[in-house]
Design a protein around this motif. Structure first.
Motif, PDB file in Angstrom:
ATOM      1  N   PRO A  51      31.465  33.121  43.592  1.00  0.00           N
ATOM      2  CA  PRO A  51      30.177  33.822  43.581  1.00  0.00           C
ATOM      3  C   PRO A  51      29.472  33.801  44.938  1.00  0.00           C
ATOM      4  O   PRO A  51      28.712  34.710  45.250  1.00  0.00           O
ATOM      5  N   ASP A  52      29.728  32.787  45.750  1.00  0.00           N
ATOM      6  CA  ASP A  52      29.110  32.715  47.075  1.00  0.00           C
ATOM      7  C   ASP A  52      29.598  33.830  47.996  1.00  0.00           C
ATOM      8  O   ASP A  52      28.937  34.145  48.990  1.00  0.00           O
ATOM      9  N   ASP A  53      30.763  34.419  47.675  1.00  0.00           N
ATOM     10  CA  ASP A  53      31.328  35.496  48.496  1.00  0.00           C
ATOM     11  C   ASP A  53      31.067  36.882  47.907  1.00  0.00           C
ATOM     12  O   ASP A  53      31.498  37.890  48.474  1.00  0.00           O
ATOM     13  N   ASP A  54      30.353  36.942  46.788  1.00  0.00           N
ATOM     14  CA  ASP A  54      30.109  38.218  46.100  1.00  0.00           C
ATOM     15  C   ASP A  54      28.839  38.881  46.644  1.00  0.00           C
ATOM     16  O   ASP A  54      27.831  39.000  45.955  1.00  0.00           O
ATOM     17  N   HIS A  55      28.906  39.270  47.908  1.00  0.00           N
ATOM     18  CA  HIS A  55      27.789  39.949  48.586  1.00  0.00           C
ATOM     19  C   HIS A  55      28.377  40.740  49.749  1.00  0.00           C
ATOM     20  O   HIS A  55      29.511  40.512  50.176  1.00  0.00           O
ATOM     21  N   LEU A  94      39.080  40.847  37.292  1.00  0.00           N
ATOM     22  CA  LEU A  94      37.937  41.201  36.451  1.00  0.00           C
ATOM     23  C   LEU A  94      36.675  40.457  36.882  1.00  0.00           C
ATOM     24  O   LEU A  94      35.581  41.021  36.866  1.00  0.00           O
ATOM     25  N   ASP A  95      36.825  39.193  37.283  1.00  0.00           N
ATOM     26  CA  ASP A  95      35.669  38.424  37.747  1.00  0.00           C
ATOM     27  C   ASP A  95      35.011  39.108  38.946  1.00  0.00           C
ATOM     28  O   ASP A  95      33.785  39.116  39.068  1.00  0.00           O
ATOM     29  N   TRP A  96      35.816  39.704  39.821  1.00  0.00           N
ATOM     30  CA  TRP A  96      35.260  40.392  40.989  1.00  0.00           C
ATOM     31  C   TRP A  96      34.495  41.657  40.590  1.00  0.00           C
ATOM     32  O   TRP A  96      33.708  42.181  41.376  1.00  0.00           O
ATOM     33  N   THR A  97      34.700  42.177  39.378  1.00  0.00           N
ATOM     34  CA  THR A  97      33.978  43.383  38.961  1.00  0.00           C
ATOM     35  C   THR A  97      32.622  43.061  38.346  1.00  0.00           C
ATOM     36  O   THR A  97      31.783  43.949  38.224  1.00  0.00           O
ATOM     37  N   VAL A  98      32.394  41.820  37.967  1.00  0.00           N
ATOM     38  CA  VAL A  98      31.161  41.457  37.266  1.00  0.00           C
ATOM     39  C   VAL A  98      29.932  41.650  38.149  1.00  0.00           C
ATOM     40  O   VAL A  98      28.902  42.152  37.690  1.00  0.00           O
TER      41      VAL A  98
END
Length: 180
Positions: A51-55, A94-98
Motif C-alpha cells: 500500500p505504501d507504493d500505491d500512489h 487484483l490487490d493492485w486494482t483496489v
C-alpha cells in the motif's frame, strides 16, 4: 461503422502451457474479428503489492496494468484455483486494482476451465468478491464453467481444438459484451 470492443483478457496462471491461458488465446482466435483482444502478459512482472507504493508515480507494470484496464471495454479473466483459492500472483494483481478506480463499472466476467471435482469454486468466489469490492460490474451471463481437459489443447498452437468448447467460450464472451 460499428466500434470493435476491446476486451482485456487476464490469465491467473504464470504456468507455461496453462489451460487458462490457452482458453484466453482461443477466445482471441475465435472472436478476433468481433473484438479487439488484449492479452495481459505481465502477471509475473508485477511487484508485490505494498500500500505504501500505491500512489503516483506507480510502479511501471502497475501503471501499465491500470492503463490497460482503463482502456478496455470489458474484462475477461481465466484463473486456476490453488489451495482452494486464487493463486498468489493473481491475487497480487487484483490487490493492485483496489486502490485505483479503473475497474469501477467495468463489465467483467470469467471462464472457469477447471475440470477438478471442486470446479475451482473457491477461486471464483474470491474473484467475485474482489471484483465486487472494486466496483467492477460482474456480468453473470459472462461467467461460464467450461471444463477444458488438456487433451483438447493443440500442443503446437496452444489453442483449444474442440469445436463445442470453442463455441461455448465464444458464447460466454458474447454474453459479456451484450450485457456491457
Amino acid at each position: 461503422m460499428t466500434r470493435i470492443p476491446t476486451v482485456l483478457m487476464i490469465s491467473g496462471s504464470t504456468r507455461a502451457g496453462s489451460t487458462n491461458s490457452a482458453a484466453l488465446n482461443t477466445v482471441a482466435d475465435v472472436l478476433g474479428e468481433e473484438i479487439r483482444p488484449v492479452l495481459y502478459q505481465g502477471l509475473a512482472q508485477l511487484p508485490h503489492f505494498n500500500p505504501d507504493d500505491d500512489h503516483d508515480p506507480l510502479p511501471g507494470e502497475v501503471a501499465r496494468l491500470r492503463g490497460l484496464i482503463a482502456e478496455a471495454d470489458a474484462l475477461l479473466f481465466c484463473t486456476p484455483e490453488y489451495a482452494g483459492n486464487l493463486p498468489g500472483s493473481f491475487k497480487n494483481l487484483l490487490d493492485w486494482t483496489v486502490g485505483g478506480s479503473e475497474t469501477s463499472g467495468k463489465p467483467s466476467g470469467w471462464i472457469n476451465v477447471s475440470s477438478a471435482p471442486t470446479g475451482a469454486a473457491g477461486a471464483h468466489h474470491a474473484l467475485r468478491t474482489v471484483l465486487t469490492y472494486t466496483d467492477a460490474r460482474v456480468v453473470d451471463e459472462g461467467c461460464a464453467d467450461i471444463p477444458v481437459p488438456r487433451s483438447v489443447i493443440d500442443p503446437a498452437t496452444g489453442l483449444v481444438t474442440d469445436p463445442a468448447v470453442r463455441d461455448a467460450m465464444a458464447a460466454a464472451v458474447r454474453s459479456l459484451l451484450a450485457a456491457a
